[in-house]
Scaffold this motif. Structure first.
Motif, short mmCIF file in Angstrom:
data_model
loop_
_atom_site.label_atom_id
_atom_site.label_comp_id
_atom_site.label_asym_id
_atom_site.label_seq_id
_atom_site.Cartn_x
_atom_site.Cartn_y
_atom_site.Cartn_z
N LYS A 1 -4.30 4.45 2.84
CA LYS A 1 -5.61 3.84 2.94
C LYS A 1 -6.58 4.76 3.65
CE LYS A 1 -4.55 -1.02 2.69
NZ LYS A 1 -3.72 -1.95 3.50
N GLY A 2 -7.85 4.41 3.56
CA GLY A 2 -8.90 5.06 4.34
C GLY A 2 -8.93 6.58 4.18
N GLU A 3 -9.22 7.22 5.27
CA GLU A 3 -9.36 8.67 5.32
C GLU A 3 -8.14 9.37 4.74
OE1 GLU A 3 -11.74 11.14 6.07
OE2 GLU A 3 -12.81 9.25 5.66
N GLU A 4 -6.99 8.88 5.10
CA GLU A 4 -5.73 9.51 4.71
C GLU A 4 -5.63 9.58 3.18
OE1 GLU A 4 -1.09 9.33 6.16
OE2 GLU A 4 -2.41 7.62 6.52
N LYS A 5 -5.97 8.39 2.61
CA LYS A 5 -5.91 8.29 1.16
C LYS A 5 -6.92 9.27 0.51
CE LYS A 5 -6.17 4.92 -2.57
NZ LYS A 5 -6.23 3.47 -2.88
N LYS A 6 -8.09 9.25 1.09
CA LYS A 6 -9.17 10.11 0.57
C LYS A 6 -8.78 11.59 0.63
CE LYS A 6 -14.19 10.25 0.94
NZ LYS A 6 -15.28 9.90 1.90
N GLU A 7 -8.17 11.93 1.77
CA GLU A 7 -7.76 13.32 1.99
C GLU A 7 -6.72 13.77 0.96
OE1 GLU A 7 -6.04 15.21 5.84
OE2 GLU A 7 -7.97 14.21 6.34
N GLY B 1 4.27 11.41 -9.34
CA GLY B 1 4.89 10.99 -8.07
C GLY B 1 3.88 10.98 -6.93
N GLU B 2 3.16 12.07 -6.86
CA GLU B 2 2.24 12.24 -5.74
C GLU B 2 1.12 11.20 -5.80
OE1 GLU B 2 2.26 14.62 -2.97
OE2 GLU B 2 4.32 14.44 -3.72
N PHE B 3 0.54 11.03 -7.04
CA PHE B 3 -0.56 10.05 -7.15
C PHE B 3 -0.06 8.64 -6.86
CE2 PHE B 3 -2.93 13.42 -9.42
CZ PHE B 3 -4.13 13.29 -8.73
N ALA B 4 1.22 8.40 -7.19
CA ALA B 4 1.79 7.08 -6.92
C ALA B 4 1.76 6.80 -5.42
CB ALA B 4 3.23 7.01 -7.45
N ARG B 5 1.96 7.88 -4.68
CA ARG B 5 1.96 7.74 -3.22
C ARG B 5 0.62 7.20 -2.70
NH1 ARG B 5 2.79 11.45 0.89
NH2 ARG B 5 2.07 13.23 -0.29
N LEU B 6 -0.46 7.49 -3.42
CA LEU B 6 -1.80 7.08 -2.96
C LEU B 6 -1.90 5.57 -2.72
CD1 LEU B 6 -4.32 9.20 -5.09
CD2 LEU B 6 -3.90 9.34 -2.64
#
Lengths: 779, 330
Positions: B42-48, B33-38
């Motif tokens: 985008k950007g920093e948020e995704k990386k974080e 579920g969580e990885f699906a959210r990725l």
């Protein structure tokens, strides 16, 4: 050989040396001391004189004696038959404690008060000399009423028993032992000398002549004396009793005593034996039919010299004229004839004469004359008659360097000469100074060679004074077939013990009757033991099993519920050829009661027993066969094979035998060990592919032995079949005359993993072949 | 996150742990579920988020693995405990088999001499007069034959009375130097408390060319041997007599029971007789056709050694197969 301190004292002065020290020395010079016994006179035991003796008023066998004990005269009741008036006796006074623990108290014996006890020799701890009291006499020194017994001569003594080796005949006398001690302690022997000369003695030649054949080998010396009475000597009686010499009459006593003391073989004859009426007596010396030197009198043979004497020629107390013979016969002469005439070996002279008696005959006679010196009713004839066959003295030549090599240590020439001189050898030194010319004294029958002289030297210097030195030698392999065989047997023994068998060793002997009874082989009649030790051990064993069965039976009787024994040892066949066998017995419960078998272990069975045997001796094959003996149960009997060789058998013990010996279920095995030795094993290439196995149950007739099936299968070439074996047998009423036999088959190929179809094909072939050969099919 | 950590922590069962794992890592689990959210970030948020999820994943994986290992161990332990055996129920008195003290003593003796470079030799038990007596300087009439009561066979053969005939056979079949022992059974017609009709001997013989063997050499090896067998003892030599050796000696050791003070076993002498020995008589060499040689010989009774070493009081008990004795040597 027993000597006593006081008796030794007649020949050598050792008064300043303790008995302990004497024994140590005897051991060190090779006269092994077997035992030492000291006799001490108890306190409050004194010399008494019987002043009167009356019969006890109320007891037939008791005497009432008035005995002078020095300080007073006391009444003593005595039960000995030989007590009499005017006797000197040994009296244990009130308060004395005798060696057997008896405490002497005042006592009333059938109403008569007794103040002490008149003693027998044994009651005082002395050897037994008669069945009554000991009568004292002047042989013990001056007798005085009240004198302590300990002050008399020769009662207190140390008795030293020596275990003489058979070569030392020269030490079979008190003087002989003293002579060896004289060399060890370097002090001289006492001489006996100087008889009182009487002028008016009759010469022996007046009454006696010797006629001797030339073939006679013995040295002989004859003397004679007249006698009416010989006085008693309790000391002599005690000493002869101590050395366990028996004799009859006073003259024989003297003769035995003089022989034991001096080592000279002496013998007494009644003169009448040689004397024809109105003629001078003639002693004829000639060879007897059997080759013995013999003495002949007027009525034929009087004695064998060194052996038996005819009873009719022995002296009695009525023999007025006594002929004394001193003799020496070379030991070889005696022994060779003795070996042929075993009956003579029981003769009391044989032991001494065959080991070599004393050669100084005159000494023996002189000693005897000394014993008779103070006898009033004895007259000695002057001079003696002799036959001389003295061998020339033996001479041994010894090089000092040879001695050094034998001992391994230098001993100075001076000390060698000194030692030999004390041992009565004559030594002269040859030119080069390092060679000794040694003349052996005639009494040393055991010395011939330099090695013998070496022994004399080391026994006197003491072996413990020789420094030990390791031998230097060249390397050489000593590993031989016997060692390999020995190690092989050890390996088997160790395995047998690891499997739970206890090793047992039994006698090589067995009972012929048992062998016959159990149908075992026995030794051929003409090769049988001639002189078995007991009836139970009257032949040699042909099997190890009889002793093992007996041992198992005894262990069961001792409460064991399980007995596992083995023996590896030699047995014989009918021709007495020796082979080595390994036999096992297992009787009763197969294991010890324990938690794992709920305390109820099963009895041993054929399969478990055979597995144990296999664990010891390696891969085997068994084939059912029939026993040749009556020991085995014919219904559980198998021959054992290893590498195609029959090596023995395994069987249950016959039920009759089990019952007879009170044995529970018992199995035995006997294996020929020689056949177990294997050649070097060469490893074979082996398959690295997996095995497939199939179990099949066949319906087979109940009486069909498994080996029939095995043989049928072995005859068939089944592809890839590696091994097969039975794993179960099931019998049930529903199967009728048949049983179900389950077998496991293992298949393997060295090249590849087998396909199921290949295994199935092989199984089909097996079924087909068994159907064809034996008519059996799977269930 | 925290909840998952707590539930792993609290888990007490491998099945339950598997369920928790599925909840976290399964297809429909937390991380899916969580990885699906990725995808939607985008950007920093995704990386974080990716970083934080990865580190959470690692930490939970570790936690799960640790817990799994722990629970597995617990499971194994408890299953072993259920099958536990009271080892003290083992019956120590079960039978185990043993070797006989006489042969074991004999082997100990053999080991010494093999180690000292001696060969082992054997011979027949049924012997003839020549090998047993004649060749050993014991002619028929010799008084020393009395020392040995002999078993005879009807065909004139006899049971060997000592192992010395093996020495004669060895000398006849080999050439010096000889260095051998002969262990084996011997037979004398004697049966009482201290004599059995069969017993065992080990005899030794050394023969060297020339006159190199001395009494001192004999002393050396026997002293060393006796110390090897009996330990710290004193050794004493007494002159004695054997027909085949001259000089001859008997060898005593200080009593191993009383240390020489005197006791019943040594008849209060402090010494125990254990060996006979001597320098080989030249007559023996003559009988086997040897000349210009020297040597020593010795002999001992194995039963005597075994009885002393193991304090066995009764000689006859050694030949009875009685487990009450044999079991003591397990």
């Amino acid at each position: 050989m027993i000597v006593t301190r006081t008796w030794l004292d007649e020949w050598i002065d050792l008064s300043d040396i303790s008995t302990d020290e004497i024994c140590k020395t005897l051991n060190a010079i090779g006269l092994e001391v077997d035992s030492v016994k000291t006799v001490k006179m108890p306190q409050k035991c004194v010399v008494g004189y019987v002043k009167s003796r009356k019969k006890h008023p109320d007891a037939d066998k008791l005497s009432v004696c008035e005995v002078d004990i020095g300080s007073s005269i006391v009444t003593i009741v005595c039960g000995a038959p030989n007590v009499d008036k005017d006797q000197w006796v040994a009296v244990a006074l009130e308060g004395a404690e005798l060696p057997d623990g008896l405490k002497i108290k005042k006592a009333s014996l059938r109403g008569v008060e007794s103040n002490g006890m008149i003693c027998s020799s044994t009651e005082l701890g002395l050897p037994k000399i008669n069945d009554g009291i000991m009568v004292l006499d002047s042989s013990l020194g001056e007798l005085k009423c009240g004198k302590n017994l300990s002050e008399l001569n020769g009662l207190e003594d140390d008795f030293i028993e020596i275990g003489l080796t058979p070569n030392r005949g020269d030490c079979l006398s008190v003087r002989g032992v003293a002579r060896d001690l004289s060399a060890a302690f370097k002090r001289p022997l006492k001489e006996i000398c100087c008889l009182k000369e009487e002028d008016n003695l009759l010469g022996i030649g007046r009454i006696l002549t010797l006629h001797a054949e030339e073939k006679i080998k013995s040295n002989l010396l004859y003397h004679a004396f007249e006698q009416k009475k010989i006085s008693s000597s309790v000391l002599m009686e005690l000493r002869l009793a101590a050395v366990e010499l028996s004799y009859e009459g006073d003259i024989e006593r003297l003769i035995s005593y003089a022989t034991y003391s001096t080592g000279v073989l002496l013998r007494a004859y009644d003169y009448k034996c040689f004397k024809k009426k109105d003629e001078k007596a003639i002693i004829e010396l000639k060879k007897d039919k059997r080759g013995f030197d013999a003495v002949f009198g007027k009525d034929g043979r009087a004695s064998y010299i060194g052996y038996l004497q005819e009873p009719s020629c022995k002296v009695t107390k009525d023999s007025n004229t006594v002929v004394i013979e001193a003799s020496f016969t070379p030991t070889k002469e005696i022994s060779v004839l003795g070996a042929k005439n075993k009956d003579l070996q029981s003769d009391k002279h044989f032991y001494r004469s065959s080991r070599g008696s004393e050669t100084d005959l005159a000494l023996g006679v002189l000693y005897l004359w000394k014993l008779l010196e103070n006898e009033e009713e004895v007259t000695i004839y002057a001079g003696g008659q002799k036959i001389s066959n003295e061998a020339p003295p033996k001479v041994v030549i010894l090089q000092m360097s040879e001695l050094l090599k034998m001992i391994g240590q230098e001993v100075s020439k001076n000390s060698v000469v000194n030692i030999l001189k004390w041992l009565s050898f004559d030594v002269s030194i040859k030119g080069e100074q390092e060679i000794l010319n040694i003349t052996v004294p005639p009494f040393r029958h055991d010395i011939f060679a330099p090695q013998d002289i070496c022994e004399e030297i080391i026994r006197v210097i003491g072996i413990d004074n020789i420094e030990s030195k390791p031998l230097k030698f060249f390397e050489k392999s000593r590993i031989n077939e016997t060692l390999i065989w020995h190690n092989f047997k050890n390996k088997i023994r160790l395995k047998a013990a690891s499997v739970g068998f206890f090793e047992s060793i039994h006698y090589l002997f067995d009972s012929k009757e048992k062998q016959d009874f159990y149908g075992l082989k026995s030794i051929k009649r003409q090769k049988e033991l001639s002189n078995p030790i007991t009836v139970e051990l009257n032949t040699l064993r042909t099997s190890l099993l009889l002793h093992l069965l007996e041992a198992a039976s005894n262990n069961i009787k001792n409460g064991k519920r399980s007995v596992a024994l083995f023996e590896l040892g030699r047995v014989f066949d009918g021709n007495r050829k020796e082979t080595t066998k390994l036999s096992f017995i297992f009787s009763g419960e197969s294991e010890f009661p324990s938690v794992s078998n709920h305390g109820k272990p099963k009895d041993i069975n054929f399969f478990d027993f055979t597995t144990k045997i296999k664990h010891v001796i390696g891969e085997i094959r068994v084939e059912s066969s029939s026993p040749e003996d009556k020991l085995s149960n014919p219904y559980e009997y198998a021959s054992v094979y290893q590498d195609q060789k029959k090596i023995g058998y395994i069987a249950r013990v016959h039920k009759l035998v089990e019952n007879r010996l009170d044995l529970p279920t018992t199995y035995i095995a006997e294996i020929e060990v020689e056949k177990l030795m294997k050649d070097r094993i060469l490893a074979k290439a082996y398959s690295k592919f997996p095995t497939s196995s199939r179990d099949l149950s066949f319906l087979v007739p109940k009486d069909m032995a498994y080996h029939t099936i095995r043989h049928a299968l072995e005859a068939t070439k089944v592809p890839n079949l590696d091994k097969f074996y039975p794993i179960d047998k099931f019998e049930d009423e529903s199967l009728g005359e048949f049983m179900s036999l389950t077998m496991s088959f293992r298949f393997q190929n060295s090249e590849k993993t087998l396909e199921d179809s290949e295994v199935d094909g092989a199984i089909e072939l097996i079924q087909k072949e068994l159907k064809k050969a034996l008519g059996i099919a799977i269930r | 996150m925290k909840t998952y950590e707590e539930s792993i922590e609290a888990c007490k069962d491998l099945n339950e742990l598997e369920k928790i794992r599925l909840k976290i890592f399964g297809k429909k689990g937390f991380f899916s579920g969580e990885f699906a959210r990725l995808k939607s970030l985008k950007g920093e948020e995704k990386k974080e988020l990716a970083n934080s999820l990865n580190s959470a994943k690692d930490s939970l994986t570790n936690l799960l693995n640790e817990k799994k290992e722990k629970l597995e161990l617990e499971f194994i332990n408890s299953s072993m405990q259920k099958e536990s055996v009271d080892v003290s129920l083992f019956n120590a008195s079960t039978s185990s088999g043993a070797l006989h003290p006489v042969y074991e003593t004999m082997n100990k003796i053999i080991d010494y001499f093999v180690g000292m470079g001696f060969a082992v030799e054997e011979g027949p038990l049924a012997e003839d007069d020549f090998h047993n007596f004649e060749a050993l300087n014991l002619p028929k009439y010799h008084p020393a034959r009395d020392m040995q009561d002999t078993f005879y066979f009807d065909d004139g053969m006899l049971l060997r009375t000592h192992t010395s005939p093996v020495q004669v056979r060895t000398m006849l079949s080999q050439k010096p130097p000889i260095r051998m022992i002969c262990p084996g059974a011997v037979f004398r017609r004697d049966f009482d408390l201290t004599h059995t009709p069969m017993f065992h001997q080990v005899e030794g013989l050394v023969v060297e060319p020339g006159n190199s063997v001395s009494f001192a050499n004999l002393k050396f090896i026997l002293e060393d041997f006796l110390k090897y067998i009996f330990g710290d003892i004193k050794v004493r030599f007494r002159p004695s007599f054997f027909p085949f050796t001259e000089p001859s000696a008997e060898v005593d050791i200080s009593c191993i029971f009383c240390k020489g003070d005197g006791c019943r076993v040594c008849s209060h002498t402090g010494w125990l007789e254990v060996l006979g020995c001597g320098v080989v008589d030249q007559n023996v060499f003559k009988a086997v056709g040897y000349s210009d040689v020297s040597g020593y010989a010795f002999g001992l009774g194995v039963e005597r050694f075994a009885m002393l070493l193991h304090q066995i009081p009764d000689l006859r008990s050694l030949f009875e197969g009685d487990l009450r004795l044999l079991e003591q040597f397990k």
